[in-house]
Scaffold this motif. Structure first.
Motif, PDB file in Angstrom:
ATOM      1  N   UNK A   1       0.834  -1.205   0.000  1.00 39.17           N
ATOM      2  CA  UNK A   1       0.000   0.000   0.000  1.00 39.17           C
ATOM      3  C   UNK A   1       0.873   1.260   0.000  1.00 39.17           C
ATOM      4  N   UNK A   2       1.942   1.234   0.777  1.00 41.01           N
ATOM      5  CA  UNK A   2       2.806   2.428   0.813  1.00 41.01           C
ATOM      6  C   UNK A   2       3.539   2.619  -0.518  1.00 41.01           C
ATOM      7  N   UNK A   3       4.046   1.514  -1.059  1.00 43.89           N
ATOM      8  CA  UNK A   3       4.749   1.628  -2.342  1.00 43.89           C
ATOM      9  C   UNK A   3       3.797   2.088  -3.440  1.00 43.89           C
ATOM     10  N   UNK A   4       2.613   1.483  -3.480  1.00 46.76           N
ATOM     11  CA  UNK A   4       1.692   1.769  -4.575  1.00 46.76           C
ATOM     12  C   UNK A   4       1.127   3.181  -4.486  1.00 46.76           C
ATOM     13  N   UNK A   5       0.869   3.658  -3.263  1.00 43.45           N
ATOM     14  CA  UNK A   5       0.345   5.025  -3.156  1.00 43.45           C
ATOM     15  C   UNK A   5       1.433   6.045  -3.494  1.00 43.45           C
ATOM     16  N   UNK A   6       2.684   5.753  -3.105  1.00 40.41           N
ATOM     17  CA  UNK A   6       3.782   6.655  -3.472  1.00 40.41           C
ATOM     18  C   UNK A   6       3.989   6.653  -4.984  1.00 40.41           C
ATOM     19  N   UNK A   7       3.901   5.469  -5.556  1.00 42.96           N
ATOM     20  CA  UNK A   7       4.054   5.318  -7.010  1.00 42.96           C
ATOM     21  C   UNK A   7       2.956   6.079  -7.741  1.00 42.96           C
ATOM     22  N   UNK A   8       1.737   5.985  -7.217  1.00 37.84           N
ATOM     23  CA  UNK A   8       0.602   6.678  -7.836  1.00 37.84           C
ATOM     24  C   UNK A   8       0.799   8.191  -7.774  1.00 37.84           C
ATOM     25  N   UNK A   9       1.219   8.657  -6.621  1.00 38.08           N
ATOM     26  CA  UNK A   9       1.439  10.087  -6.461  1.00 38.08           C
ATOM     27  C   UNK A   9       2.555  10.580  -7.383  1.00 38.08           C
ATOM     28  N   UNK A  10       3.620   9.788  -7.479  1.00 37.58           N
ATOM     29  CA  UNK A  10       4.733  10.167  -8.362  1.00 37.58           C
ATOM     30  C   UNK A  10       4.271  10.188  -9.817  1.00 37.58           C
ATOM     31  N   UNK A  11       3.479   9.194 -10.184  1.00 37.37           N
ATOM     32  CA  UNK A  11       2.983   9.137 -11.561  1.00 37.37           C
ATOM     33  C   UNK A  11       2.095  10.347 -11.858  1.00 37.37           C
ATOM     34  N   UNK A  12       1.245  10.694 -10.895  1.00 34.52           N
ATOM     35  CA  UNK A  12       0.374  11.857 -11.077  1.00 34.52           C
ATOM     36  C   UNK A  12       1.204  13.122 -11.301  1.00 34.52           C
ATOM     37  N   UNK A  13       2.267  13.259 -10.523  1.00 34.16           N
ATOM     38  CA  UNK A  13       3.114  14.445 -10.697  1.00 34.16           C
ATOM     39  C   UNK A  13       3.823  14.429 -12.043  1.00 34.16           C
ATOM     40  N   UNK A  14       4.243  13.264 -12.479  1.00 32.07           N
ATOM     41  CA  UNK A  14       4.890  13.186 -13.794  1.00 32.07           C
ATOM     42  C   UNK A  14       3.920  13.607 -14.898  1.00 32.07           C
ATOM     43  N   UNK A  15       2.690  13.133 -14.787  1.00 30.61           N
ATOM     44  CA  UNK A  15       1.689  13.485 -15.796  1.00 30.61           C
ATOM     45  C   UNK A  15       1.449  14.998 -15.780  1.00 30.61           C
ATOM     46  N   UNK A  16       1.288  15.547 -14.578  1.00 31.95           N
ATOM     47  CA  UNK A  16       1.024  16.993 -14.469  1.00 31.95           C
ATOM     48  C   UNK A  16       2.200  17.799 -15.012  1.00 31.95           C
ATOM     49  N   UNK A  17       3.414  17.370 -14.679  1.00 30.87           N
ATOM     50  CA  UNK A  17       4.601  18.090 -15.153  1.00 30.87           C
ATOM     51  C   UNK A  17       4.702  18.027 -16.671  1.00 30.87           C
ATOM     52  N   UNK A  18       4.425  16.857 -17.231  1.00 35.55           N
ATOM     53  CA  UNK A  18       4.498  16.719 -18.683  1.00 35.55           C
ATOM     54  C   UNK A  18       3.476  17.633 -19.368  1.00 35.55           C
ATOM     55  N   UNK A  19       2.310  17.768 -18.759  1.00 35.44           N
ATOM     56  CA  UNK A  19       1.313  18.691 -19.314  1.00 35.44           C
ATOM     57  C   UNK A  19       1.807  20.125 -19.236  1.00 35.44           C
ATOM     58  N   UNK A  20       2.261  20.499 -18.045  1.00 38.57           N
ATOM     59  CA  UNK A  20       2.639  21.896 -17.836  1.00 38.57           C
ATOM     60  C   UNK A  20       3.844  22.306 -18.669  1.00 38.57           C
ATOM     61  N   UNK A  21       4.841  21.426 -18.686  1.00 37.84           N
ATOM     62  CA  UNK A  21       6.102  21.830 -19.311  1.00 37.84           C
ATOM     63  C   UNK A  21       6.124  21.600 -20.806  1.00 37.84           C
ATOM     64  N   UNK A  22       5.218  20.778 -21.288  1.00 41.82           N
ATOM     65  CA  UNK A  22       5.330  20.434 -22.695  1.00 41.82           C
ATOM     66  C   UNK A  22       3.998  20.347 -23.422  1.00 41.82           C
TER      67      UNK A  22
END
Lengths: 357, 332
Positions: free
Chosen positions: B155-176
Motif C-alpha cells: 500500500x505504501x509503495x503503490x500510493x507513493x508510485x501513484x502520487x509520483x505518476x500523477x506528478x509526472x503526468x502533471x509536469x508533462x502537461x505543464x512543461x510540454x
C-alpha cells in the motif's frame, strides 16, 4: 462451353491494343480504402505525396487491396466476413470483375497475386467451421474460381507471396468466428500460426508461438526482398499480459524471433498491432496501434528504434526510406527518421490499411 | 517602456490561439491535474500515517483520489497515453481477472526491508494504481494485513508510485504538452500537423470516453440477459460503481461544454437526462443487474448514453469541424 462474354473478353484481351501498365493509372504509389463523410466507402489511388489520383466507390466497408504486379489492376477486399472482392481497373476506375466467395465461404480481407499475376489468392474461411481456405482465381479466365487449398489453420487473415517464389506466407490468426459475423468463439483454445504454402496446397513450413502465447493472433505480414517475414500480432488475453506484437521468421528458419519496445512503450500499444510495413530496404519494420495511437519502428534485428504518435493511426506503408501512415481523420503523413516531413488531409476516414504498389 | 514593449513582442505567442483548446486547458486540464496531484499526494501521506485497510483516513484519501481521477480520465491524448500512464494509474477493466493473482504473487514474494520504489515501477500494472489499492483496502482476501505485513508495504509503495505518476503526468502537461496542443499546426509541431488536429484529439477522447462507459463501465456488469455479470462492475469492492459512473458522466459533460459551450443544445439536454437517471439508480455496486428491475434501470442509462453519444457526435463535430475516426474502435 465458352460463353459469348468470355469469348469477347478473350478476343479483347488478345487484341493488339496497347497494354495498360501502372503508369496509365497516373502511377499511383498507394491504394487505401476509406469511409467518406456520407458514410459510404471508396478505394483511393494516391501519389507518393498522398494526393488523390482516382476514387472507386466500394459497395461496403473495405479492408485491404492486392495490386497486380504489372497491369494497373487491383483487387479491393471487403472487411471480413467479406461478401465482395472487386477487380478494379486503376487507370479508368472501372470495376472489371466482381468476385463472389463460393457458397459457405467468406473473404477475410486480404489477397495476393502469383508471380506472373495470372492467379489471385484470397484468404477465406469456411463460414460454418472457421477453417481457413485460400481460394485460387484465374485472371486470364476473367477471375474464375479455379481451386481452393487449406490455409493450414483457423481464420487466415493476410497472405503474401515470398519474393521470387510462388510460396505463400499465410497468417492464420487462429480465431474462429461465428458464421457471417465477427464474434470470437475459441479464445481459450486458439492456436495461430504462420504457414508457408505452395500453390498446390503443400505445407512447406509452419511457425508457431510458444504455448503461453497462443492468444497472440498472427494477422498481418510484411516481407523484405530476401524473404524474411515480419508478422504483426493482436493479443486476445488480458491487456497487461500482452507479449511482443512483432515477430520475424524465415521459411524453414526454426522458431520465430519476437520483438517489443521497452515496457512502458510496449504497454501503450494496448496489446494490438493493426498493420505492419517493412521499409528502408528491409532495414526497418514498423507496426501500428490505432488503439494506442502510435507507430513503433524497429530495426530488422528486432531492436526498438522509436515511435511516432498519431491518434487513430492504422495504415502504414513503405516509401523507400520513408514510412507513410494514414489515420481515421483523413491524414496521410510521410515520416522520415520518426519525424513527419509532409502530409495531406482529406475529408475521409482512412481504413485499416494502405497498400504500397 | 520601449524596452518592455520590445520584450513583449519577442514572446512566442501562438499565431492562431484556438479558443476551444484554451477552454479545454483552462477549464478541464489545469484544474483536473491540480486536484488529482493533490488527492494522490494526500493518499500517499495517509498511507504513511496508517497503512491499514481499517484506517478511515486512508479509505477517505483513496476515495478522494478515485474521485479526482475522473477529472482527468477523459484526457485520452498526451501524457496519460504517452507511456502507458493511464494503465499505471487506472488499470481497469481487468478482463483476465489477473489482479488478485498478481497481488497475491507480489505479496508472497515480499521480503521485509526490501521496499524499493524503483523496482516497484517495473511491476505489472495490475498491482499498481487506484484499482490495486481498491483491492488492498476492500477485498477481504487482502485487506486484513497489519503494519508489519507485506500488504502494508504494498500500500505504501503503490500510493507513493501513484502520487509520483500523477506528478509526472502533471509536469508533462505543464512543461510540454499544453504548448504542443496550443501550437497545433505550427511548423515544427510534429504531433499536431494542422490546427484542427488538437480539437480532433479532444473530441475523439470525449467520444471514446463515452463509448468506454457504454461498453465497459455499464456494459461489463450488464453482461447478457441470460448472464448478468455484477462481479465485473467497476468499483464493486468499494461499493462505488454508481458513484464512479456519475462522476464519469459529469466529467464528460464538463469536457463537452469546454469544447462547445453554446449551441450544443441537444447534447446538453441529453447529459441532463442521463445524469438524472444515473443519480437515481439506487444501486451503489451495480449488484442490482442480477434482477430484472435493476438490470432494466442500468440498461436504460446505457441506452440513453448511446443516444447521447450519437447526438454529441453530430452536434459537436459540426461545431468543431472535425470527424470521428474508425480504426481505434474496431480494428481487424
Amino acid at each position: 462451353m465458352t460463353s459469348r462474354r468470355r469469348f469477347l473478353g478473350t478476343v479483347l484481351a488478345a487484341a493488339a491494343l496497347p497494354r495498360l501498365g501502372w503508369a496509365d493509372a497516373g502511377s499511383p504509389a498507394f491504394l487505401a480504402a476509406a469511409q467518406e463523410p456520407d458514410g459510404t466507402h471508396a478505394l483511393f489511388g494516391l501519389t507518393e505525396e498522398g494526393a488523390d489520383l482516382f476514387r472507386v466507390p466500394l459497395p461496403a466497408r473495405g479492408h485491404a487491396a492486392a495490386a497486380h504486379p504489372e497491369a494497373p489492376e487491383a483487387v479491393a477486399f471487403a472487411r471480413r466476413p467479406g461478401t465482395y472482392a472487386l477487380v478494379l481497373n486503376c487507370a479508368t476506375g472501372a470495376v472489371t470483375a466482381r468476385l463472389a466467395a463460393a457458397p459457405g465461404r467468406a473473404f477475410n480481407g486480404h489477397g495476393a497475386f502469383s508471380m506472373d499475376g495470372a492467379v489471385l489468392y484470397t484468404s477465406e474461411v469456411e463460414a460454418a467451421t472457421g477453417e481457413g481456405r485460400i481460394a485460387l482465381w484465374s485472371r486470364p479466365d476473367g477471375y474464375r474460381l479455379i481451386g481452393e487449398i487449406a490455409s493450414g489453420g483457423i481464420g487466415p487473415h493476410e497472405i503474401r507471396r515470398l519474393p521470387g517464389s510462388e510460396v505463400l506466407a499465410v497468417a492464420n490468426g487462429g480465431i474462429r468466428t461465428g458464421p457471417g459475423d465477427r464474434d470470437k468463439l475459441n479464445l481459450d483454445t486458439m492456436a495461430p500460426n504462420l504457414t508457408y504454402l505452395s500453390p498446390d496446397g503443400r505445407v512447406e513450413d509452419q511457425a508457431r508461438l510458444a504455448p503461453d502465447l497462443h492468444r497472440a493472433s498472427i494477422r498481418h505480414l510484411a516481407i523484405d526482398a530476401l524473404g524474411t517475414v515480419a508478422f504483426a500480432m493482436q493479443w486476445e488475453g488480458a491487456e497487461d499480459q500482452a507479449p511482443a506484437l512483432l515477430g520475424f521468421h524465415r521459411l524453414n528458419g526454426g522458431a520465430p524471433r519476437l520483438a517489443k519496445a521497452p515496457d512502458d512503450l510496449h504497454r501503450a500499444m494496448r496489446g494490438y498491432a493493426g498493420s505492419i510495413a517493412v521499409f528502408d530496404a528491409g532495414r526497418q519494420v514498423a507496426i501500428s496501434s490505432p488503439k494506442g495511437g502510435r507507430v513503433q519502428v524497429f530495426g530488422s534485428d528486432g531492436r526498438f528504434a522509436h515511435e511516432i504518435l498519431r491518434a487513430d493511426v492504422c495504415g502504414i506503408a513503405a516509401a523507400g526510406a520513408r514510412l507513410v501512415m494514414t489515420d481515421g481523420f483523413g491524414a496521410f503523413v510521410v515520416t522520415e527518421g520518426g519525424r513527419p516531413v509532409a502530409h495531406t488531409r482529406a475529408p475521409r476516414a482512412w481504413d485499416n490499411h494502405i497498400v504500397a504498389l | 517602456m520601449r524596452l518592455l514593449i520590445a520584450a513583449l513582442c519577442l514572446l512566442p505567442l501562438p499565431l492562431r490561439a484556438d479558443p476551444v483548446i484554451d477552454r479545454v486547458l483552462d477549464e478541464v486540464v489545469s484544474p483536473g491535474l491540480a486536484v488529482f496531484t493533490t488527492a494522490t499526494g494526500a493518499l500517499e501521506a495517509a498511507a504513511v500515517a496508517d497503512c491499514r485497510a481499517t484506517s478511515e483516513d486512508l479509505r477517505a484519501a483513496w476515495a478522494g483520489a478515485m474521485d479526482a481521477w475522473f477529472g482527468i480520465a477523459d484526457l485520452r491524448f498526451g501524457p496519460l497515453e504517452d507511456g502507458a500512464q493511464r494503465q499505471i494509474i487506472a488499470y481497469w477493466p481487468d478482463n483476465g481477472g489477473h489482479r488478485p493473482k498478481a497481488l497475491a504473487r507480489w505479496l508472497a514474494g515480499w521480503q521485509p526491508g526490501a521496499e524499493d520504489a524503483a523496482a516497484f515501477r517495473t511491476q505489472p500494472v495490475s498491482v499498481r494504481g487506484l484499482y490495486a489499492m481498491e483491492s488492498m483496502l476492500y477485498d477481504p482476501r487482502f485487506n486484513t494485513y497489519t503494519k508489519s505485513d507485506a500488504g502494508c508495504a504494498l500500500v505504501r509503495l503503490a500510493t507513493a508510485d501513484l502520487s509520483a505518476t500523477a506528478h509526472e503526468v502533471a509536469t508533462a502537461w505543464e512543461e510540454d504538452f499544453a504548448t504542443v496542443l496550443r501550437t497545433a499546426g505550427d511548423a515544427g509541431n510534429a504531433r499536431f500537423l494542422d490546427a484542427i488536429e488538437a480539437r480532433q484529439a479532444v473530441f475523439t477522447a470525449l467520444l471514446t470516453s463515452l463509448q468506454f462507459d457504454i461498453v465497459e463501465r455499464i456494459g461489463l456488469p450488464l453482461g447478457t440477459v441470460e448472464t448478468p455479470r455484477p462481479t465485473r462492475a467497476e468499483g464493486r469492492l468499494s461499493g462505488r460503481s454508481q458513484r464512479n459512473l456519475e462522476l464519469s458522466l459529469a466529467a464528460h459533460e464538463a469536457l463537452a461544454r469546454a469544447l462547445v459551450p453554446e449551441g450544443a443544445t441537444l447534447t446538453g439536454e441529453d447529459f441532463e437526462r442521463v445524469r438524472w437517471m444515473a443519480a437515481r439508480l439506487d444501486d451503489p455496486d451495480f449488484s442490482g443487474v442480477a434482477d430484472p428491475t435493476g438490470r432494466f434501470r442500468l440498461e436504460a442509462v446505457q441506452t440513453a448514453l448511446t443516444l447521447l453519444r450519437t447526438v454529441a457526435n453530430e452536434e459537436l463535430s459540426a461545431a468543431l469541424g472535425v470527424t470521428m475516426g474508425l480504426n481505434a474502435l474496431d480494428g481487424d
